[in-house]
Design a protein around this motif. Structure first.
Motif, PDB file in Angstrom:
ATOM      1  N   VAL A 266       0.808  -1.225   0.000  1.00  0.00           N
ATOM      2  CA  VAL A 266       0.000   0.000   0.000  1.00  0.00           C
ATOM      3  C   VAL A 266       0.841   1.275   0.000  1.00  0.00           C
ATOM      4  O   VAL A 266       0.291   2.374  -0.036  1.00  0.00           O
ATOM      5  CB  VAL A 266      -0.955   0.015   1.211  1.00  0.00           C
ATOM      6  N   GLU A 267       2.160   1.141   0.033  1.00  0.00           N
ATOM      7  CA  GLU A 267       3.016   2.320   0.078  1.00  0.00           C
ATOM      8  C   GLU A 267       2.782   3.205  -1.146  1.00  0.00           C
ATOM      9  O   GLU A 267       2.807   2.748  -2.281  1.00  0.00           O
ATOM     10  CB  GLU A 267       4.482   1.900   0.133  1.00  0.00           C
ATOM     11  N   GLY A 268       2.551   4.492  -0.909  1.00  0.00           N
ATOM     12  CA  GLY A 268       2.365   5.454  -1.993  1.00  0.00           C
ATOM     13  C   GLY A 268       1.044   5.339  -2.723  1.00  0.00           C
ATOM     14  O   GLY A 268       0.866   5.977  -3.768  1.00  0.00           O
ATOM     15  N   ALA A 269       0.104   4.571  -2.183  1.00  0.00           N
ATOM     16  CA  ALA A 269      -1.168   4.362  -2.878  1.00  0.00           C
ATOM     17  C   ALA A 269      -2.016   5.629  -2.872  1.00  0.00           C
ATOM     18  O   ALA A 269      -2.139   6.306  -1.853  1.00  0.00           O
ATOM     19  CB  ALA A 269      -1.935   3.217  -2.224  1.00  0.00           C
ATOM     20  N   GLU A 270      -2.602   5.941  -4.031  1.00  0.00           N
ATOM     21  CA  GLU A 270      -3.584   7.024  -4.097  1.00  0.00           C
ATOM     22  C   GLU A 270      -4.971   6.515  -3.752  1.00  0.00           C
ATOM     23  O   GLU A 270      -5.809   7.271  -3.258  1.00  0.00           O
ATOM     24  CB  GLU A 270      -3.562   7.643  -5.499  1.00  0.00           C
ATOM     25  N   SER A 271      -5.218   5.265  -4.033  1.00  0.00           N
ATOM     26  CA  SER A 271      -6.488   4.646  -3.650  1.00  0.00           C
ATOM     27  C   SER A 271      -6.263   3.167  -3.409  1.00  0.00           C
ATOM     28  O   SER A 271      -5.369   2.559  -4.007  1.00  0.00           O
ATOM     29  CB  SER A 271      -7.559   4.850  -4.726  1.00  0.00           C
ATOM     30  N   ILE A 272      -7.068   2.589  -2.514  1.00  0.00           N
ATOM     31  CA  ILE A 272      -6.970   1.173  -2.163  1.00  0.00           C
ATOM     32  C   ILE A 272      -8.363   0.566  -2.265  1.00  0.00           C
ATOM     33  O   ILE A 272      -9.330   1.132  -1.743  1.00  0.00           O
ATOM     34  CB  ILE A 272      -6.412   0.974  -0.745  1.00  0.00           C
ATOM     35  N   GLU A 288      -8.631   2.693   3.546  1.00  0.00           N
ATOM     36  CA  GLU A 288      -7.602   3.684   3.828  1.00  0.00           C
ATOM     37  C   GLU A 288      -6.582   3.100   4.800  1.00  0.00           C
ATOM     38  O   GLU A 288      -6.896   2.202   5.594  1.00  0.00           O
ATOM     39  CB  GLU A 288      -8.226   4.955   4.423  1.00  0.00           C
ATOM     40  N   VAL A 289      -5.353   3.615   4.702  1.00  0.00           N
ATOM     41  CA  VAL A 289      -4.292   3.158   5.598  1.00  0.00           C
ATOM     42  C   VAL A 289      -4.509   3.775   6.970  1.00  0.00           C
ATOM     43  O   VAL A 289      -4.675   4.991   7.107  1.00  0.00           O
ATOM     44  CB  VAL A 289      -2.908   3.559   5.043  1.00  0.00           C
ATOM     45  N   ILE A 290      -4.495   2.947   8.001  1.00  0.00           N
ATOM     46  CA  ILE A 290      -4.669   3.419   9.375  1.00  0.00           C
ATOM     47  C   ILE A 290      -3.329   3.529  10.092  1.00  0.00           C
ATOM     48  O   ILE A 290      -3.014   4.540  10.715  1.00  0.00           O
ATOM     49  CB  ILE A 290      -5.612   2.489  10.168  1.00  0.00           C
ATOM     50  N   VAL A 291      -2.512   2.504   9.983  1.00  0.00           N
ATOM     51  CA  VAL A 291      -1.221   2.516  10.655  1.00  0.00           C
ATOM     52  C   VAL A 291      -0.260   1.602   9.888  1.00  0.00           C
ATOM     53  O   VAL A 291      -0.688   0.596   9.310  1.00  0.00           O
ATOM     54  CB  VAL A 291      -1.357   2.067  12.135  1.00  0.00           C
ATOM     55  N   THR A 292       1.022   1.981   9.852  1.00  0.00           N
ATOM     56  CA  THR A 292       2.011   1.171   9.138  1.00  0.00           C
ATOM     57  C   THR A 292       3.262   0.976   9.993  1.00  0.00           C
ATOM     58  O   THR A 292       3.545   1.747  10.903  1.00  0.00           O
ATOM     59  CB  THR A 292       2.435   1.822   7.804  1.00  0.00           C
ATOM     60  N   ASP A 293       3.978  -0.080   9.662  1.00  0.00           N
ATOM     61  CA  ASP A 293       5.289  -0.372  10.258  1.00  0.00           C
ATOM     62  C   ASP A 293       6.217  -0.684   9.104  1.00  0.00           C
ATOM     63  O   ASP A 293       6.325  -1.829   8.660  1.00  0.00           O
ATOM     64  CB  ASP A 293       5.161  -1.561  11.221  1.00  0.00           C
ATOM     65  N   GLN A 294       6.882   0.372   8.620  1.00  0.00           N
ATOM     66  CA  GLN A 294       7.737   0.200   7.443  1.00  0.00           C
ATOM     67  C   GLN A 294       8.892  -0.744   7.720  1.00  0.00           C
ATOM     68  O   GLN A 294       9.272  -1.537   6.865  1.00  0.00           O
ATOM     69  CB  GLN A 294       8.265   1.562   6.987  1.00  0.00           C
ATOM     70  N   ARG A 295       9.438  -0.664   8.925  1.00  0.00           N
ATOM     71  CA  ARG A 295      10.592  -1.486   9.272  1.00  0.00           C
ATOM     72  C   ARG A 295      10.281  -2.973   9.152  1.00  0.00           C
ATOM     73  O   ARG A 295      11.104  -3.755   8.658  1.00  0.00           O
ATOM     74  CB  ARG A 295      11.058  -1.154  10.695  1.00  0.00           C
ATOM     75  N   ASN A 296       9.102  -3.358   9.591  1.00  0.00           N
ATOM     76  CA  ASN A 296       8.712  -4.769   9.552  1.00  0.00           C
ATOM     77  C   ASN A 296       7.775  -5.091   8.389  1.00  0.00           C
ATOM     78  O   ASN A 296       7.242  -6.204   8.322  1.00  0.00           O
ATOM     79  CB  ASN A 296       8.060  -5.170  10.873  1.00  0.00           C
ATOM     80  N   ASP A 297       7.573  -4.125   7.487  1.00  0.00           N
ATOM     81  CA  ASP A 297       6.775  -4.315   6.280  1.00  0.00           C
ATOM     82  C   ASP A 297       5.348  -4.749   6.600  1.00  0.00           C
ATOM     83  O   ASP A 297       4.814  -5.691   6.006  1.00  0.00           O
ATOM     84  CB  ASP A 297       7.442  -5.331   5.345  1.00  0.00           C
TER      85      ASP A 297
END
Length: 449
Positions: A266-272, A288-297
């Motif tokens: 979902v990184e950089g998504a304009e719509s999901i 919509e994205v609520i929360v992310t953890d980039q380090r752990n993907d």
């Protein structure tokens, strides 16, 4: 007397020359004549031709008696002779350069050029690439003088190397030998990173194993040191924004519409868009994205389900580490362009309790995964969620990686609504078929624009 002898010698030479036959042919195999529009190609003996060769006769071209040295005419005439004998090629065996105009002898041959069992055209390549990412794969166009404007597609094959697929731009005189989707080259791994030993098919469909191809920063270099060739190709597709949409997998973790997937999905998504809620693939839901953890993907998104009730979650998150050798299964939606939208199951074991290069946040599993599996769940044989698929090892067979499920706990605590960590496992001690059936309506397609 000497003068007379000289005159007679010159006259004898003139008579001999005048009687010398320009074309001498021997036909050993009877073949029906080919049409006037059939192209005949000339090859030099010793070149490897990508096809089956049947020698049907021989030809000798002796130009000693000719005043005008028009080699193009002589070759065209020889082609006509070959065509009338049912041949589509001349394979030159010997060339005599002692006279002003060269003489040559060769075989008349019928060549059946090798065709690929399945042509892969430009559209099919793009469909394959839309469901996966490999930094080398793509469409490349030549920029140098030798192969100007040639386009090839680079496609990863099952052996870990790559195939070059011809798309456009061979030399005009050989266009009839090529179709979009033909194999142009085979690339085999070497000990150098992104450098491949290459079998390259020339314009006339002879092949040469003396090439190397290397890739660096969007440039493919075709190299042959013996022929002093260093031909650059620039990557034209995909561009940074070529894919208007992509897809991965995800799974429900609450009846309120929260869904787990990978951060990279979902990184950089304009719509999901999410499909498959309660098993219904005809009804898409915006998310919509609520929360992310980039380090752990990892990422948690939320779908707007309106008045739709999501079925209760039938599995629980396993906090304890699983053991090497434990059986697991993976669910997801890989390679949808070619494999369709039905949920796919693969099985395997935990091969290691650490991931790529010893990453302690992931398991290595033997269950095969493909592009599109990213974000899908990994379960043990008791129906417990133990991981989230996020990668595969491109250089190894059946080496996949799954982020350990307990790394979701920190994300749960960041949600605006309280999340129960002890999800009920309703499928424990069931058969594999029953386990899949119990969770399939909670595994979703994630589409991203």
């Amino acid at each position: 007397m000497k003068k007379l002898f000289l005159i007679l010698s010159v006259m004898s030479l003139m008579v001999f020359s005048a009687c010398t036959q320009l074309y001498t042919t021997t036909i050993n195999v009877e073949k029906p004549a080919l049409g006037d529009t059939t192209e005949v190609f000339t090859y030099i003996a010793g070149k490897d031709i990508f096809g089956d060769i049947e020698v049907i006769g021989s030809i000798e071209v002796n130009t000693n008696s000719q005043k005008d040295c028009n080699m193009q005419k002589f070759e065209n005439d020889a082609h006509d002779i070959a065509r009338a004998a049912g041949g589509n090629a001349l394979i030159v065996q010997e060339i005599d350069l002692q006279f002003t105009c060269l003489n040559f002898t060769g075989h008349i041959a019928k060549i059946t050029y090798a065709e690929d069992t399945a042509l892969i055209d430009r559209k099919s390549l793009k469909e394959i690439w839309s469901n996966r990412f490999d930094p080398i794969e793509g469409i490349y166009e030549s920029t140098g003088p030798n192969l100007k404007n040639m386009e090839v597609g680079v496609l990863k094959n099952n052996t870990g190397g790559y195939s070059l697929i011809y798309l456009n731009g061979t030399a005009n005189e050989y266009r009839s030998l090529w179709r979009e989707g033909n194999l142009k080259a085979k690339l085999s791994n070497t000990g150098a990173i992104n450098t491949f030993k290459t079998t390259w098919l020339e314009h006339n469909r002879t092949y040469d194993t003396g090439y190397l191809i290397s890739f660096s920063d969007g440039i493919m270099s075709l190299i042959n040191t013996e022929s002093e060739i260093n031909q650059p190709f620039i990557k034209m597709y995909p561009t940074q924004n070529s894919f208007t949409s992509s897809s991965g997998s995800g799974f429900a973790i609450s009846e309120q519409g929260y869904v787990v997937t990978n951060h990279h999905v979902v990184e950089g998504a304009e719509s999901i868009t999410v499909k498959g809620v309660n098993g219904d693939f005809n009804q898409p839901y915006a998310a919509e994205v609520i929360v992310t953890d980039q380090r752990n993907d990892l990422a948690i998104i939320k779908i707007d389900v309106g008045d739709v009730d999501i079925e209760p979650i039938p599995f629980q998150l396993k906090r304890e580490l699983s053991q090497v050798g434990n059986e697991v299964f993976v669910l997801g939606y890989p390679l949808r362009a070619t494999m369709g939208d039905e949920l796919k199951l693969t099985t395997g074991i935990i091969s290691s309790r650490t991931g790529f290069q010893g990453d302690i946040t992931a398991y290595q599993i033997s269950a095969p995964v493909q592009p599109g599996n990213s974000g899908g769940p990994t379960f043990d044989m008791n129906g417990n969620l133990i991981g989230i698929v996020n990668a595969k090892h491109l250089g190894a067979e059946n080496a996949s990686y799954s982020v350990k499920a307990n790394y979701l706990i920190n994300l749960f605590e960041l949600l605006p609504e309280e999340m129960s960590l002890e999800l009920m496992n309703k499928a424990a001690n069931s058969s594999l078929a029953d386990l899949v059936e119990s969770v399939r309506n909670h595994v979703y397609i994630i589409e991203v624009d």
